[in-house]
Design a protein around this motif. Structure first.
Motif, mmCIF file in Angstrom:
data_model
loop_
_atom_site.group_PDB
_atom_site.id
_atom_site.type_symbol
_atom_site.label_atom_id
_atom_site.label_comp_id
_atom_site.label_asym_id
_atom_site.label_seq_id
_atom_site.Cartn_x
_atom_site.Cartn_y
_atom_site.Cartn_z
ATOM 1 N N HIS A 17 16.259 22.731 58.561
ATOM 2 C CA HIS A 17 15.657 21.357 58.285
ATOM 3 C C HIS A 17 16.089 20.487 57.190
ATOM 4 O O HIS A 17 15.735 19.535 57.147
ATOM 5 N N TYR A 32 15.904 11.429 64.314
ATOM 6 C CA TYR A 32 15.829 12.936 64.101
ATOM 7 C C TYR A 32 15.492 13.493 62.779
ATOM 8 O O TYR A 32 15.657 14.530 62.553
ATOM 9 N N PHE A 48 12.365 19.425 62.900
ATOM 10 C CA PHE A 48 12.691 20.868 63.473
ATOM 11 C C PHE A 48 12.000 20.995 64.967
ATOM 12 O O PHE A 48 12.316 21.685 65.625
ATOM 13 N N THR A 51 14.691 19.468 66.863
ATOM 14 C CA THR A 51 15.757 20.475 66.880
ATOM 15 C C THR A 51 15.416 21.775 67.906
ATOM 16 O O THR A 51 16.361 21.898 68.716
#
Length: 199
Positions: A17, A32, A48, A51
Motif C-alpha cells: 500500500h 487508486y 489496497f 488492489t
C-alpha cells in the motif's frame, strides 16, 4: 469465476500500500490512491481494497488463459524482484526475463529466433564436448553472454500470448513492444506509473 481469496491483511503486511513520494506521482493514479492520506515520509497510500479486487481479476484472467495453454512471459528486471520472477516462472513453467530487456526482443522476433537457435546449438555443442581447451573457453564465454540475456526465453518458440510486467517504469521498453504488437499485458504499477498503458 474462481474465488482467489486475496487477503487484504497479507497485502498490508507485504507493504504493497506504500506508493512513491507525493511529488513523484502520476495524476492518472488518483482513483487508486486513498485521498487526503499521507505517511510520515510524505508518500501516497494505495487503495489496497481496489488492489485486492484487481489482483483477483488478474488471477481469473491468468487462470483462464492457462487453461487454454496460452504462452506467458514474466518480465521483471529490477534487482529486487529478479529472484522472485525466476522462482515464479519456474513454478508456473513459463518464460521470463529477469536480467535485462533487449530492445526489439519481441518486435524483431525473427532476429530473436535466430539468436535463440544459435544459443541452443551452442548448448548442444557444450554437452557433446570433445573441444580443444581454447575452443572450449571461447564457447563458455559465448554461452555465458547468451545465458545472461536469454536463459528465461531459451525454449520460447513464438511470441507470448500474455506478458506480465513487474514495474512499468523500469520495463517500459517491454511494455511498448507489447503495445505495438497488441500483446495483452498485466502490469504491477506504482503511484508514479500511467495506468492507461496497462491493458
Amino acid at each position: 469465476k474462481r474465488d482467489w481469496n486475496i487477503n487484504v491483511d497479507e497485502l498490508l503486511e507485504a507493504s504493497v500500500h506504500f506508493g512513491h513520494k507525493m511529488k513523484k506521482w502520476n495524476p492518472k493514479m488518483e482513483p487508486y490512491i486513498i485521498p487526503k492520506c499521507r505517511t510520515r515520509s510524505r508518500s501516497h497510500l494505495i487503495n489496497f481494497v481496489k488492489t485486492a479486487q484487481y489482483l483477483s481479476e488478474a488471477c481469473d484472467l491468468v487462470f483462464t488463459a492457462a487453461r487454454w495453454n496460452e504462452e506467458f512471459l514474466i518480465v521483471g528486471t529490477n534487482k529486487k524482484v529478479a529472484d522472485s520472477v525466476f522462482e515464479a516462472a519456474i513454478r508456473a513453467q513459463c518464460h521470463y526475463v529477469n536480467d535485462k530487456w533487449f530492445s526489439g526482443m519481441l518486435t524483431n522476433w525473427s532476429t530473436t529466433e535466430i539468436i535463440l537457435s544459435k544459443f541452443r546449438k551452442l548448448r548442444i555443442k557444450e554437452k557433446i564436448g570433445g573441444l580443444k581447451p581454447r575452443d572450449a573457453s571461447i564457447l563458455k564465454r559465448q554461452l555465458c553472454h547468451f545465458e545472461r540475456a536469454l536463459e528465461g526465453i531459451k525454449y520460447m518458440r513464438r511470441l507470448p500470448d500474455f506478458v506480465i510486467i513487474i514495474d512499468q517504469q523500469k520495463n517500459y521498453t517491454a511494455l511498448r513492444e507489447c503495445k505495438i504488437l497488441g500483446i495483452p499485458t498485466i502490469s504491477l504499477i506504482d503511484t508514479n506509473s500511467d495506468p492507461d498503458l496497462a491493458f
